[in-house]
Design a protein around this motif. Structure first.
Motif, mmCIF file in Angstrom:
data_model
loop_
_atom_site.group_PDB
_atom_site.id
_atom_site.type_symbol
_atom_site.label_atom_id
_atom_site.label_comp_id
_atom_site.label_asym_id
_atom_site.label_seq_id
_atom_site.Cartn_x
_atom_site.Cartn_y
_atom_site.Cartn_z
ATOM 1 N N PHE A 159 0.357 -1.546 -0.127
ATOM 2 C CA PHE A 159 0.109 -0.028 -0.450
ATOM 3 C C PHE A 159 0.623 1.521 0.151
ATOM 4 O O PHE A 159 0.567 2.500 -0.775
ATOM 5 N N LEU A 160 1.792 1.408 0.704
ATOM 6 C CA LEU A 160 2.562 2.617 0.777
ATOM 7 C C LEU A 160 4.074 2.387 -0.490
ATOM 8 O O LEU A 160 4.899 3.111 -0.622
ATOM 9 N N GLN A 161 4.419 1.485 -1.065
ATOM 10 C CA GLN A 161 5.438 0.853 -2.433
ATOM 11 C C GLN A 161 6.803 1.288 -1.582
ATOM 12 O O GLN A 161 7.581 1.758 -2.773
ATOM 13 N N VAL A 162 7.099 1.014 -0.713
ATOM 14 C CA VAL A 162 8.263 0.992 -0.067
ATOM 15 C C VAL A 162 8.909 -0.246 -0.773
ATOM 16 O O VAL A 162 7.941 -1.471 -0.384
ATOM 17 N N PRO A 163 10.289 -0.477 -1.177
ATOM 18 C CA PRO A 163 11.326 -1.270 -1.887
ATOM 19 C C PRO A 163 11.181 -2.495 -0.614
ATOM 20 O O PRO A 163 10.735 -2.326 0.986
ATOM 21 N N ASP A 164 11.212 -3.536 -1.148
ATOM 22 C CA ASP A 164 11.122 -4.882 -0.301
ATOM 23 C C ASP A 164 12.464 -4.974 0.780
ATOM 24 O O ASP A 164 12.579 -4.913 1.651
ATOM 25 N N LEU A 360 6.286 12.295 -1.339
ATOM 26 C CA LEU A 360 8.095 10.728 -0.802
ATOM 27 C C LEU A 360 8.001 11.231 0.627
ATOM 28 O O LEU A 360 7.739 10.083 1.771
ATOM 29 N N VAL A 361 6.998 12.246 1.808
ATOM 30 C CA VAL A 361 7.833 12.145 3.349
ATOM 31 C C VAL A 361 6.352 11.511 3.192
ATOM 32 O O VAL A 361 6.676 10.673 4.420
ATOM 33 N N PHE A 362 5.419 11.725 2.576
ATOM 34 C CA PHE A 362 3.983 10.468 3.204
ATOM 35 C C PHE A 362 4.276 9.406 3.008
ATOM 36 O O PHE A 362 3.984 8.714 4.296
ATOM 37 N N VAL A 363 5.288 8.747 2.149
ATOM 38 C CA VAL A 363 5.421 7.537 2.400
ATOM 39 C C VAL A 363 5.706 6.747 3.923
ATOM 40 O O VAL A 363 5.556 5.765 4.210
ATOM 41 N N GLY A 366 4.056 7.723 6.750
ATOM 42 C CA GLY A 366 2.975 6.444 6.778
ATOM 43 C C GLY A 366 3.817 4.871 6.904
ATOM 44 O O GLY A 366 3.305 4.027 8.174
ATOM 45 N N ALA A 367 5.007 4.660 6.878
ATOM 46 C CA ALA A 367 5.958 3.206 6.921
ATOM 47 C C ALA A 367 6.350 3.359 7.870
ATOM 48 O O ALA A 367 6.162 2.502 8.681
ATOM 49 N N PHE A 368 6.708 4.464 8.336
ATOM 50 C CA PHE A 368 7.401 3.972 10.158
ATOM 51 C C PHE A 368 5.999 4.496 10.833
ATOM 52 O O PHE A 368 6.196 3.838 12.096
ATOM 53 N N CYS A 369 5.477 4.999 10.453
ATOM 54 C CA CYS A 369 4.267 4.985 12.087
ATOM 55 C C CYS A 369 3.597 3.653 12.032
ATOM 56 O O CYS A 369 2.994 3.310 12.855
ATOM 57 N N GLN A 370 3.135 3.293 10.787
ATOM 58 C CA GLN A 370 2.497 1.883 10.930
ATOM 59 C C GLN A 370 2.923 0.894 11.467
ATOM 60 O O GLN A 370 2.853 0.151 12.132
ATOM 61 N N THR A 371 4.346 0.903 11.106
ATOM 62 C CA THR A 371 5.514 -0.091 11.704
ATOM 63 C C THR A 371 5.324 -0.287 13.237
ATOM 64 O O THR A 371 4.807 -1.279 13.949
ATOM 65 N N ILE A 372 5.688 1.002 13.368
ATOM 66 C CA ILE A 372 5.618 1.378 15.354
ATOM 67 C C ILE A 372 4.376 0.920 15.950
ATOM 68 O O ILE A 372 4.470 0.617 17.021
ATOM 69 N N SER A 373 3.444 1.355 15.198
ATOM 70 C CA SER A 373 1.824 1.424 16.204
ATOM 71 C C SER A 373 1.614 0.253 16.133
ATOM 72 O O SER A 373 0.796 -0.528 17.028
ATOM 73 N N THR A 374 1.793 -1.143 15.039
ATOM 74 C CA THR A 374 1.827 -1.926 14.870
ATOM 75 C C THR A 374 2.660 -2.990 16.260
ATOM 76 O O THR A 374 2.020 -3.808 16.502
ATOM 77 N N ALA A 375 3.472 -2.304 15.883
ATOM 78 C CA ALA A 375 4.957 -3.678 16.969
ATOM 79 C C ALA A 375 3.612 -3.040 18.216
ATOM 80 O O ALA A 375 3.722 -3.969 19.004
ATOM 81 N N LEU A 376 3.675 -2.006 19.080
ATOM 82 C CA LEU A 376 3.540 -1.638 20.437
ATOM 83 C C LEU A 376 1.787 -2.687 20.053
ATOM 84 O O LEU A 376 1.887 -2.493 21.413
ATOM 85 N N ILE A 377 0.825 -1.975 19.479
ATOM 86 C CA ILE A 377 -0.772 -2.545 19.558
ATOM 87 C C ILE A 377 -0.031 -3.952 19.269
ATOM 88 O O ILE A 377 -0.921 -5.007 20.429
ATOM 89 N N THR A 378 0.156 -4.802 18.790
ATOM 90 C CA THR A 378 0.018 -6.104 18.950
ATOM 91 C C THR A 378 0.856 -6.549 19.961
ATOM 92 O O THR A 378 0.500 -7.597 20.652
#
Length: 415
Positions: A159-164, A360-363, A366-378
């Motif tokens: 969804f954010l098109q971040v390279p693998d 570019l800033v949004f992507v 967004g990847a950073f916030c998604q990663t850290i929020s997923t880690a904290l919640i789960t």
């Protein structure tokens, strides 16, 4: 084993047997459309890099976690168990993603390299709950964390098109904050418990693990990078500067002006974490050196602030200090990646296309916030699950004790 120690004979062996049965079934029947695991899609020089990463995760983190005076067997032994189980689980999860056509097959060696690198998140999280979680809890935590980490990577990539390869470098960020969230759900040990401390011997072994991780980190950052030489050189420069800065700040911040092993143990690795997002793209060594310096600074200063203010306020006990060793430098590295990307793109377009820069800033953010929020919640949810009675929660009086899991026939009364 003394009667006051709980037996895991009816849980750990059967859980391991169940998992290995699943892995064997997978490798025997295989999945359609996954491809041949022995397909030669890797370069001849790939194995030495893979070997470095394997040494880093097994030797490096195994000894790195030996910070407690009565928990050396479990630190190295259980870390080894988790990694060899987790690598097989990672390969299985990646095959499922290929089967579902949400990921392309990269061949056996590349898949194995990604699996070993993903286990870094588990090793980091284990450091946060070190001494408090039993083997059953650690195995369950590892499997859950790996699956969630792959889901987080898929979201960033799809969804954010971040390279693998960039999604895989979120491993330090995810592992640190997942571990911090999990350990927050464990009961605090009593204040007078003296097992929660190190000795010169345990510090020496832990420093040995730090050196292993330090030496092999350039291979970790470059194994999947498109520009390997740049990644190796930038990572080494960042690590070298962070190590020098660690010694300097340790002497400046200690009361008697002496070096503190806890500072050196954590801050010398900060450069490798900070540079992981941008190691392949930085074109000037001085940028890598500045990132290494800042990573070491934020680690040492963060250790003072977190241990005195943050941890007591939230009743956290981060056993190995993974929050300031890996978490804070990873946050700094993610922010630096956004800044460097914007500057590079802005210079290339002469700052004419601001909408593209905003995207570019949004992507990246967004990847950073998604990663850290997923880690904290789960992580919080996983911590609650791990403390159910079914998983044989360890009593706080038995924290940080090898005798709870290992035989010591030469010791008749304590040690």
């Amino acid at each position: 084993m003394p009667s006051r120690y709980l037996s895991f004979r009816c849980s750990v062996p059967w859980l391991i047997l169940f998992l290995e049965t699943l892995f064997l079934i997978r490798f025997f029947f295989c999945f359609p459309d996954v491809g041949n695991i022995y397909s030669p899609t890797w370069l001849p020089g790939f194995y030495p890099e893979f070997q470095d990463v394997n040494h880093m995760v097994l030797f490096g983190f195994g000894f790195f976690l030996m910070v407690l005076r009565r928990y050396g067997f479990s630190s190295t032994g259980l870390n080894f168990l988790l990694i060899v189980l987790g690598v097989q689980c990672s390969v299985l999860v990646e095959d499922l993603l290929v089967l579902l056509r949400v990921e392309e097959s990269g061949g056996g060696m590349e898949s194995l390299a990604k699996a070993v690198m993903s286990m870094t998140a588990v090793a980091i999280s284990t450091g946060a709950v070190l001494g408090k979680a039993n083997p059953v809890q650690l195995i369950v935590m590892s499997l859950v964390e790996l699956i969630i980490f792959y889901m987080s990577r898929y979201i960033n990539r799809r969804f954010l098109q971040v390279p693998d390869d960039r999604t895989l470098m979120h491993v330090h960020l995810f592992g640190a904050y997942f571990g911090v969230a999990v350990t927050s759900r464990f009961p605090e040990p009593p204040p007078g418990l003296d097992k929660n401390r190190s000795t010169p011997k345990s510090d020496l072994f832990s420093m040995l693990g730090t050196v292993f991780v330090w030496v092999f980190w350039p291979s970790f950052n470059s194994i999947l990078a498109a520009y390997k030489m740049e990644a190796v050189l930038n990572t080494y420069f960042a690590l070298a500067v962070s190590a020098v800065t660690a010694f300097m700040l340790s002497a400046l911040t200690s009361k008697d002006g002496k070096f503190r092993m806890t500072h050196i143990h954590s801050a010398v690795l900060a450069g490798g974490v900070t540079i992981s997002y941008t190691a392949h793209s930085i074109q000037h060594p001085w940028i890598a050196m500045i990132l290494g310096l800042l990573g070491s600074v934020i680690t040492i200063l963060g250790s003072h602030c977190l241990q005195k203010c943050f941890n007591p306020a939230f009743k956290l006990q981060d056993t190995s200090g993974v929050h300031f060793t890996f978490g804070l430098p990873a946050v700094l590295g993610a922010v630096a990646a956004v800044v460097l990307c914007v500057v590079e793109e802005g210079i290339a377009t002469q700052w004419d296309n601001l909408s593209s820069l905003g995207y570019l800033v949004f992507v990246d953010v967004g990847a950073f916030c998604q990663t850290i929020s997923t880690a904290l919640i789960t992580g919080l949810i996983t911590g609650l699950i791990l403390n159910i009675k079914l998983l044989k929660t360890v009593h706080v009086s038995k924290y940080f004790d090898d005798q709870f899991y290992w035989e010591f026939p030469h010791l008749s009364v304590g040690f």
